[in-house]
Design a protein around this motif. Sequence first.
Motif, mmCIF file in Angstrom:
data_model
loop_
_atom_site.group_PDB
_atom_site.id
_atom_site.type_symbol
_atom_site.label_atom_id
_atom_site.label_comp_id
_atom_site.label_asym_id
_atom_site.label_seq_id
_atom_site.Cartn_x
_atom_site.Cartn_y
_atom_site.Cartn_z
ATOM 1 N N PHE A 52 0.827 -1.205 0.000
ATOM 2 C CA PHE A 52 0.000 0.000 0.000
ATOM 3 C C PHE A 52 0.863 1.256 0.000
ATOM 4 C CE2 PHE A 52 -1.883 3.489 2.416
ATOM 5 C CZ PHE A 52 -2.911 3.819 1.545
ATOM 6 N N LEU A 53 1.864 1.312 0.853
ATOM 7 C CA LEU A 53 2.699 2.507 0.934
ATOM 8 C C LEU A 53 3.481 2.735 -0.357
ATOM 9 C CD1 LEU A 53 4.015 2.356 4.625
ATOM 10 C CD2 LEU A 53 2.181 3.796 3.683
ATOM 11 N N THR A 54 3.873 1.661 -1.040
ATOM 12 C CA THR A 54 4.548 1.812 -2.323
ATOM 13 C C THR A 54 3.617 2.474 -3.330
ATOM 14 O OG1 THR A 54 6.023 -0.046 -1.913
ATOM 15 C CG2 THR A 54 5.676 0.566 -4.222
ATOM 16 N N PHE A 55 2.355 2.045 -3.361
ATOM 17 C CA PHE A 55 1.365 2.696 -4.228
ATOM 18 C C PHE A 55 1.239 4.172 -3.865
ATOM 19 C CE2 PHE A 55 -3.054 4.216 -4.326
ATOM 20 C CZ PHE A 55 -3.246 4.306 -5.701
ATOM 21 N N LEU A 56 1.135 4.452 -2.575
ATOM 22 C CA LEU A 56 0.994 5.831 -2.109
ATOM 23 C C LEU A 56 2.202 6.680 -2.513
ATOM 24 C CD1 LEU A 56 -0.869 7.643 -0.252
ATOM 25 C CD2 LEU A 56 0.732 7.082 1.566
ATOM 26 N N HIS A 57 3.391 6.160 -2.276
ATOM 27 C CA HIS A 57 4.624 6.911 -2.526
ATOM 28 C C HIS A 57 4.969 7.024 -4.008
ATOM 29 C CE1 HIS A 57 6.615 7.087 1.633
ATOM 30 N NE2 HIS A 57 5.429 6.550 1.842
ATOM 31 N N GLU A 58 4.634 5.992 -4.797
ATOM 32 C CA GLU A 58 5.079 5.981 -6.195
ATOM 33 C C GLU A 58 4.008 6.387 -7.195
ATOM 34 O OE1 GLU A 58 6.891 2.197 -6.997
ATOM 35 O OE2 GLU A 58 8.439 2.507 -5.470
ATOM 36 N N GLN A 59 2.741 6.130 -6.888
ATOM 37 C CA GLN A 59 1.685 6.440 -7.845
ATOM 38 C C GLN A 59 0.768 7.560 -7.371
ATOM 39 O OE1 GLN A 59 -0.318 2.806 -8.852
ATOM 40 N NE2 GLN A 59 1.508 1.903 -9.720
ATOM 41 N N MET A 60 0.311 7.458 -6.135
ATOM 42 C CA MET A 60 -0.637 8.444 -5.632
ATOM 43 C C MET A 60 0.010 9.824 -5.472
ATOM 44 S SD MET A 60 -3.765 8.574 -4.786
ATOM 45 C CE MET A 60 -4.838 9.678 -3.957
ATOM 46 N N TYR A 61 1.146 9.859 -4.791
ATOM 47 C CA TYR A 61 1.861 11.115 -4.556
ATOM 48 C C TYR A 61 3.354 10.888 -4.787
ATOM 49 C CZ TYR A 61 -2.510 12.180 -2.155
ATOM 50 O OH TYR A 61 -3.831 12.347 -1.848
ATOM 51 N N PRO A 62 3.780 10.730 -6.030
ATOM 52 C CA PRO A 62 5.186 10.425 -6.316
ATOM 53 C C PRO A 62 6.139 11.470 -5.727
ATOM 54 C CG PRO A 62 3.855 10.330 -8.332
ATOM 55 C CD PRO A 62 2.988 10.886 -7.250
ATOM 56 N N GLY A 63 7.113 10.974 -4.971
ATOM 57 C CA GLY A 63 8.142 11.850 -4.430
ATOM 58 C C GLY A 63 7.724 12.729 -3.262
ATOM 59 N N PHE A 64 6.562 12.477 -2.687
ATOM 60 C CA PHE A 64 6.126 13.339 -1.592
ATOM 61 C C PHE A 64 6.973 13.114 -0.341
ATOM 62 C CE2 PHE A 64 4.000 9.693 0.205
ATOM 63 C CZ PHE A 64 3.910 9.973 1.547
ATOM 64 N N HIS A 65 6.928 14.061 0.543
ATOM 65 C CA HIS A 65 7.472 13.907 1.884
ATOM 66 C C HIS A 65 6.616 14.746 2.826
ATOM 67 C CE1 HIS A 65 9.468 17.544 0.423
ATOM 68 N NE2 HIS A 65 9.538 17.911 1.679
ATOM 69 N N PHE A 66 6.548 14.287 4.061
ATOM 70 C CA PHE A 66 5.763 14.998 5.060
ATOM 71 C C PHE A 66 6.555 16.198 5.584
ATOM 72 C CE2 PHE A 66 3.928 10.670 5.541
ATOM 73 C CZ PHE A 66 2.617 10.984 5.237
ATOM 74 N N ILE A 67 5.827 17.268 5.867
ATOM 75 C CA ILE A 67 6.416 18.468 6.459
ATOM 76 C C ILE A 67 5.562 18.886 7.651
ATOM 77 C CG2 ILE A 67 7.456 19.230 4.287
ATOM 78 C CD1 ILE A 67 5.119 21.272 4.069
ATOM 79 N N ASP A 68 5.991 19.908 8.353
ATOM 80 C CA ASP A 68 5.245 20.472 9.485
ATOM 81 C C ASP A 68 4.820 19.397 10.480
ATOM 82 O OD1 ASP A 68 5.436 22.977 8.246
ATOM 83 O OD2 ASP A 68 3.562 22.663 7.160
ATOM 84 N N VAL A 69 5.742 18.524 10.847
ATOM 85 C CA VAL A 69 5.446 17.432 11.771
ATOM 86 C C VAL A 69 5.363 17.979 13.194
ATOM 87 C CG1 VAL A 69 6.280 15.245 12.709
ATOM 88 C CG2 VAL A 69 6.609 15.778 10.275
ATOM 89 N N GLN A 70 4.279 17.641 13.858
ATOM 90 C CA GLN A 70 4.085 18.007 15.260
ATOM 91 C C GLN A 70 3.684 16.743 16.018
ATOM 92 O OE1 GLN A 70 4.489 21.182 16.540
ATOM 93 N NE2 GLN A 70 5.159 21.769 14.497
ATOM 94 N N ILE A 71 4.399 16.409 17.081
ATOM 95 C CA ILE A 71 4.055 15.255 17.917
ATOM 96 C C ILE A 71 3.485 15.804 19.225
ATOM 97 C CG2 ILE A 71 4.872 13.172 19.074
ATOM 98 C CD1 ILE A 71 5.121 13.005 16.024
ATOM 99 N N TYR A 72 2.243 15.426 19.531
ATOM 100 C CA TYR A 72 1.544 15.976 20.692
ATOM 101 C C TYR A 72 1.481 15.012 21.870
ATOM 102 C CZ TYR A 72 0.037 19.450 17.314
ATOM 103 O OH TYR A 72 0.014 20.425 16.348
#
Length: 139
Positions: A52-72
């Motif tokens: 699933f994550l490969t589909f997400l990373h390669e097809q759904m949102y190719p090359g994306f990365h998360f930003i503005d990470v906040q851990i509460y």
Amino acid sequence: MKTAKELLQAYIDGDALESAALFADHGALELPYLSDLGVEPCYQGPANIGTFLTFLHEQMYPGFHFIDVQIYIDTPDQAFGEYTIHHQSGISGKTVHQRFFGHCTVANGKIVLLREALNVLAAADAMFPGGLADVIDRK
């Protein structure tokens, strides 16, 4: 042994297979909002999660990365955080501005459950070429 916060951060920072490897053999990635979009809402085990994550990373949102990470929430066995993407959808070509929320539970240095949530309207609008109309027309 890694804490929940460390594992959640590694999931956020990793590529598809690195992130999937953080899950226990019977660990689960739950995405309950996906059932409204006609997609499987739960993936169990590193192999299924990796697919699933490969589909997400390669097809759904190719090359994306998360930003503005906040851990509460940061305890040894639980973490809760928010993380964002601003990226172009590989399916619709639309630009996506999406805030994710993740609750991570760990045991023995592995993720046993990561439940994510997001704004399904923004996701559907970005995922489908016709946006929300494609989802409404299918129902």
